[in-house]
Design an enzyme around this catalytic site. Structure first.
Site, PDB file in Angstrom:
ATOM      1  CG  HIS A  63      -1.790  -1.207   1.317  1.00  0.00           C
ATOM      2  ND1 HIS A  63      -3.051  -1.242   0.765  1.00  0.00           N
ATOM      3  CD2 HIS A  63      -1.596  -2.436   1.842  1.00  0.00           C
ATOM      4  CE1 HIS A  63      -3.588  -2.439   0.970  1.00  0.00           C
ATOM      5  NE2 HIS A  63      -2.724  -3.185   1.619  1.00  0.00           N
ATOM      6  CG  LEU A  64       3.020   2.339  -3.018  1.00  0.00           C
ATOM      7  CD1 LEU A  64       3.522   2.643  -4.419  1.00  0.00           C
ATOM      8  CD2 LEU A  64       4.195   2.140  -2.064  1.00  0.00           C
ATOM      9  CG  ASN A  95      -6.497  -0.101   0.161  1.00  0.00           C
ATOM     10  OD1 ASN A  95      -5.410  -0.010  -0.416  1.00  0.00           O
ATOM     11  ND2 ASN A  95      -6.597  -0.557   1.382  1.00  0.00           N
ATOM     12  CG  HIS A 233      -3.344 -10.790   3.489  1.00  0.00           C
ATOM     13  ND1 HIS A 233      -4.559 -11.388   3.562  1.00  0.00           N
ATOM     14  CD2 HIS A 233      -3.589  -9.493   3.167  1.00  0.00           C
ATOM     15  CE1 HIS A 233      -5.505 -10.487   3.301  1.00  0.00           C
ATOM     16  NE2 HIS A 233      -4.935  -9.340   3.045  1.00  0.00           N
ATOM     17  CG  ASP A 306      -0.902  -6.377   3.792  1.00  0.00           C
ATOM     18  OD1 ASP A 306      -1.175  -5.300   3.221  1.00  0.00           O
ATOM     19  OD2 ASP A 306      -1.724  -6.996   4.501  1.00  0.00           O
TER      20      ASP A 306
HETATM   21 ZN    ZN Z   1      -5.743  -7.512   2.662  1.00  0.00          ZN
END
Ligand code: ZN
Lengths: 430, 303
Positions: A63-64, A95, A233, A306
């Site tokens: 996630h950036l 997201n 995950h 993650d």
């Molecule tokens: Zn997830």
């Protein structure tokens, strides 16, 4: 022009470790050989005696936070954190705010990354518009613009019919569907793994079945649709068992787990440690064992980080209010090395498979290999360096690492991407 | 003792110290003036994110009997409504020169979070499903006063074990004295691995038979909506201390309840009227125990 001397090379094509020198000219590996001698004023020599050289890493789940949550991380800071951990290709989840659910958003990430990131950033598109789990997003258009997979990560597509359609539709565009498996009716209100520690602390638990029932559902849907399902995950013994059977069954399924799930247990939460609040939650020793065994057997195809940055103020709250997630780029290799190679005797080449080879295969990227005439994308690892994870050493904007204070063995010393040195002797150079 | 966050991390000796001091405090309570100077000059703030008239009043009286300046902040009037974070609230309390904070919160661990971020003393007045240490201390005080000892007893805890901070604190506290704990309740209200902390009875009858103490827990009626129990009537019939079960409870068994009671749901009025039912006594002892805790928390260095 870079000459790496006396490296123990794992080339990514086979499991062997060969000692040799590597000469990099421009963005390519010019020559691999014993005792290469060069006279050139521009030559930089790196002594890699006692160190491993392997293809740089690819992370297909991070996630950036860009756009929308740049105070947590942005494409540049996230990329630098990735570099610190030896990653030169990272696939970021959709997201964001707004979410990456259309062509323009994909274009934004690609464009922005070319501007500010020294490495390859490949977006993952949303399965559904707005990540709402209701309507399919324009997957074909996003594919044209450069997505490598689709996922509603952070959320589960709870409507089984929609998930089935997503799998079918993704097949037309030859990309995997990455599934965040979580039955939200079962996990609702949960703060950590449902078990011994949640009972002890009085925190509402998330049953392990919240994950495994959706794993089972998605496997059945992938079996029927023959689409490529990638389960991300994975955290429980039961999920592993279901995926093992699905593979025996011939289902087109791959999966990953994260460094924290193979090294830590629910006990990290004791003391209401919000950095240990992750989703899926940290499980038990038995799960750690099952995941480790599954890695050994190849049931788990790759490792993802993650990497989930959050601001310090967001984590410094009551446990119930803290967002889930830990950062992961910078500790991934060392955690894997410490727990799999050092403690369990795995071969070092296994880590290359998990971090360099298989993740690229899953999202249909050309492999990185250390062979003459190939792009020079590689890392130099010191397997003996011991270090403690300290907040002040973290490159990411966010410091929410579940590994803070942990002692790890092995260190990503140097990172070279397309012939450019991005990190050298622990210093970021980009 | 700087904070009282829970009984899990308290030693047997620390618990005894509180209970012994509470004995003296109870004498003060029985005296005519009910006034001591122990907390004169101290300011005690009651911060309640959940309603609880009983616990709040008990703490407030305890602090007042000892001469503290008290002020009470409840969730409705607090700035929480305006989105102030707990950390900001803590900073404000710090600036207001708070000496002791008595906090009730719906999230487990909230008092621990405060304690990590403040310089004043924090007393947990109930956090989520985690602990309610002063309730367990007053239960232990009552048991010792009635039965003359606190060791080697058979104690049953009945009802919603899953959500009960009272149950958890009692389990932590009572187990430190070598007592045998048995729990019983609907399967939906038993947490996983509870068998590692206590025996699990297979029937209510088994749970209450041959016990020195039966602690009956309050049931939150909204559990019905969440699909954990089906109806009040059914709960009373199968899990309540009703007329049918009373014949299995010995006259010497202490019957306890943290209150407030849902009559005819957890327990019948008849049982509440038995001389071995200690519900009212528990309330009185609660003040004494809280006086002791308040006193000890203001004597940080001198332990
Ligand atoms: Zn997830």
């Amino acid at each position: 022009m870079i000459l790496i001397k006396n490296a123990d090379i794992i080339n990514g094509l086979d499991k062997s470790v060969k000692r040799a020198d590597i000469l990099i000219v421009g963005n390519k590996i010019e020559k691999i050989g014993i005792d290469i001698k060069i006279q050139n004023p521009d030559l930089q020599t790196i002594d890699a005696s006692g160190k491993y050289v392997m293809p740089s890493f690819t992370d297909i789940h991070c996630h950036l936070r860009d756009p929308g949550f740049e105070y947590k991380e942005d494409i540049r800071s996230g990329s630098l954190s990735a570099v610190a951990g030896g990653f030169t290709t990272i696939c970021c989840m959709p997201n964001t705010n707004p979410p990456i659910d259309n062509r323009a958003m994909v274009a934004y990430v690609r464009y922005r990354a070319r501007e500010v990131s020294p490495i390859e950033v490949l977006p993952i598109g949303a399965i559904t518009k707005g990540l709402n789990g209701e309507e399919l997003s324009e997957i074909g258009l996003m594919r044209e613009e450069g997505i490598v997979a689709i996922s509603d990560d952070g959320k589960c597509v709870m409507n089984a019919n929609l998930m089935r359609n997503a799998l079918l539709y993704a097949k037309d565009f030859s990309i995997p569907v990455i599934s965040h498996c979580e039955d939200t009716n079962l996990s609702e209100g949960g703060q950590m793994n449902l078990g011994f520690v949640s009972t002890m602390l009085g925190l509402k638990g998330i049953p392990r079945e919240a994950e495994s029932v959706i794993v089972a559902r998605d496997i059945l849907l992938a079996k029927e649709t023959k689409a490529h399902l990638h389960i991300t995950h994975v955290s429980t013994k039961e999920s592993v068992e279901l995926i093992r059977r699905a593979k025996e069954w011939g289902v087109n399924v791959t999966c990953d787990t994260c460094p924290h799930y193979i090294s830590l247990t629910e006990e990290e939460v004791i003391g209401f440690n919000t950095n240990a609040k992750v989703n899926p939650p940290l499980r038990t020793k038995e799960d750690v064992e099952a995941l480790t065994e599954a890695i050994k057997e190849g049931v788990i195809d790759c490792i993802t980080t993650d990497h989930a940055p959050h601001h310090k103020d967001e984590k410094n709250v009551e446990f119930n209010l803290a967002p889930s997630g830990t950062i992961g780029f910078e500790t991934a290799f060392a955690v894997l090395y410490t727990h799999l190679v050092k403690n369990r005797g795995f071969e070092i080449s296994k880590l290359v498979e998990l971090l360099s080879i298989n993740p690229r295969r899953i999202v249909n990227l050309k492999p990185n290999v250390i062979v003459e005439n190939q792009k020079a994308n590689l890392v130099i690892i010191d397997p003996n360096r011991e270090w403690e994870v300290k907040e002040e050493d973290i490159i990411s904007k966010s410091k929410n690492s579940v590994f803070l204070g942990k002692k790890l063995t092995s260190y990503v010393e140097t990172v070279i991407y397309e012939g450019k040195i991005l990190k050298k002797d622990g210093e970021i150079k980009c | 003792m700087k904070h009282l966050l829970g009984l899990k991390d308290l030693s047997k000796e620390e618990i005894l110290k509180i209970l012994n001091l509470a004995k003296d405090m109870k004498l003060i309570l029985k005296s005519e003036t009910k006034k001591t100077p122990h907390l004169q000059g101290y300011s005690a703030v009651l911060l309640f994110y959940e309603n609880s008239t009983r616990t709040r009043t008990s703490f407030e009286l305890a602090a007042k009997f000892m001469g503290a300046n008290t002020t009470s902040i409840s969730v409705v009037t607090s700035s929480v409504q305006k989105g102030e974070s707990l950390l900001d609230t803590v900073r404000t309390l710090e600036a207001l020169k708070t000496d002791i904070l008595i906090v009730r919160h719906s999230f487990s661990g909230a008092p621990h979070f405060i304690a990590k971020n403040c310089s004043f003393s924090v007393i947990n007045a109930g956090d989520g499903m985690n602990e309610h240490p002063t309730q367990a201390l007053l239960d232990m005080f009552t048991i010792r006063e009635r039965l003359g000892k606190l060791e080697n007893l058979k104690v049953a805890i009945i009802g919603d074990i899953l959500h009960s901070r009272v149950a958890r604190s009692n389990i932590w506290g009572l187990k430190k004295f070598g007592n045998e704990i048995t729990v019983y309740g609907p399967q939906t209200l038993l947490p996983p691995f509870i068998d590692k902390f206590a025996n699990v009875a297979s029937s209510l009858e088994e749970a209450v038979t041959n016990k020195d103490v039966v602690i009956d827990l309050r049931i939150q009626l909204e559990r019905q909506k969440r699909g954990l129990i089906s109806s009040k009537y059914e709960y009373y019939k199968f899990f309540g201390l009703n007329e049918d079960i009373s014949k299995f409870i010995s006259k010497d068994t202490l019957i306890m309840h943290p209150g407030p009671v849902n009559r005819g749901v957890e327990i019948s009025s008849d049982i509440m009227n038995l001389p071995n039912c200690t519900i009212e006594e528990q309330v009185t002892n609660g003040i004494a125990v809280r006086m002791a805790v308040l006193y000890l928390c203001t004597r940080k260095g001198a332990s």
